[in-house]
Design a protein around this motif. Structure first.
Motif: not given
Length: 246
Positions: A213-218, A224-232
């Motif tokens: 999350t956060g302004g630079g989170g996306q 990054l090559n990980y199992d991840g998701e962005y939540v604004a």
């Protein structure tokens, strides 16, 4: 909160505040507030003629927080509720010996992440500071990291060195830079991505889900090559969870 009630929720940082207006479970308005920006202030104060509740997550200085609360109180004749980090909330267990000293934005982001996902988690909030927190599957906070964000890194470099100067613009990227501007911005990007990568590597072999999350989170999530998701709205989602549970 019943379906007819309107709740204004604010995520207040060091330089600005994200806000959203909920009617029941539906987001009906949202915006960004800066104290020195008259238009953003007018937009916030005009978001609804009436409110039933005002909920705030704030890491701002006390003076700025008091000023904001007073403005909201005058506008809607309501006392804002300020979320605080706790020893335990909805099964999330704080690792701090003084739980209230943990930044409430970190606490709420972890709380929202646990409501969305089961299992072990890594919560990454990339704002003015980069925070990385590991949460065990049973809700225990395993610990975390607080790292200067890109703007703080760049400011420190420019203030404390005489020959690192540039006027041209450069994007954040991970390949080596071919100018001073690129070398600085790409170096900062490498430091941010490298910090998250190292934290995940040090977290051990037990699988975990990464939530950004956060302004630079996306940007981080994409690179990054990980199992991840962005939540604004992760912090505001946590504020919603905590406000309903209080």
């Amino acid at each position: 909160m019943s379906s007819a009630e309107r709740c204004l929720q604010l995520d207040v940082g060091n330089s600005s505040a994200k806000w959203r207006l909920l009617e029941g479970d539906e987001i009906v308005a949202r915006g960004l507030y800066r104290s020195e920006d008259e238009q953003s202030r007018d937009n916030l104060l005009a978001c609804s003629p009436r409110l039933d509740a005002i909920w705030i997550s704030s890491v701002a200085k006390d003076e700025a927080q008091q000023e904001l609360s007073a403005m909201l109180r005058r506008q809607w004749q309501l006392e804002p509720w300020l979320a605080r980090s706790e020893a335990e909330t909805l099964g999330l267990i704080n690792s701090y010996s003084e739980p209230q000293r943990m930044g409430v934005d970190r606490w709420l982001a972890m709380l929202a992440a646990r409501q969305r996902y089961t299992g072990r988690l890594c919560v990454v909030d990339a704002g003015s500071a980069l925070t990385i927190d590991i949460v065990a599957a049973d809700g225990r906070h395993e610990g975390g990291y607080i790292i200067p964000g890109p703007q703080l890194m760049e400011r420190a470099l420019l203030l404390d060195t005489d020959r690192v100067r540039f006027a041209e613009t450069a994007e954040y990227a991970l390949q080596p830079g071919e100018s001073t501007a690129e070398a600085v911005r790409h170096g900062i990007a490498l430091a941010q991505a490298g910090a998250v990568t190292m934290a995940l590597n040090l977290a051990g072999s037990e699988p975990l889900k990464s939530i950004f999350t956060g302004g630079g989170g996306q940007w981080l999530q994409r690179h990054l090559n990980y199992d991840g998701e962005y939540v604004a709205d992760l912090v505001l989602d946590g504020l919603q969870c905590m406000g309903r549970a209080r």
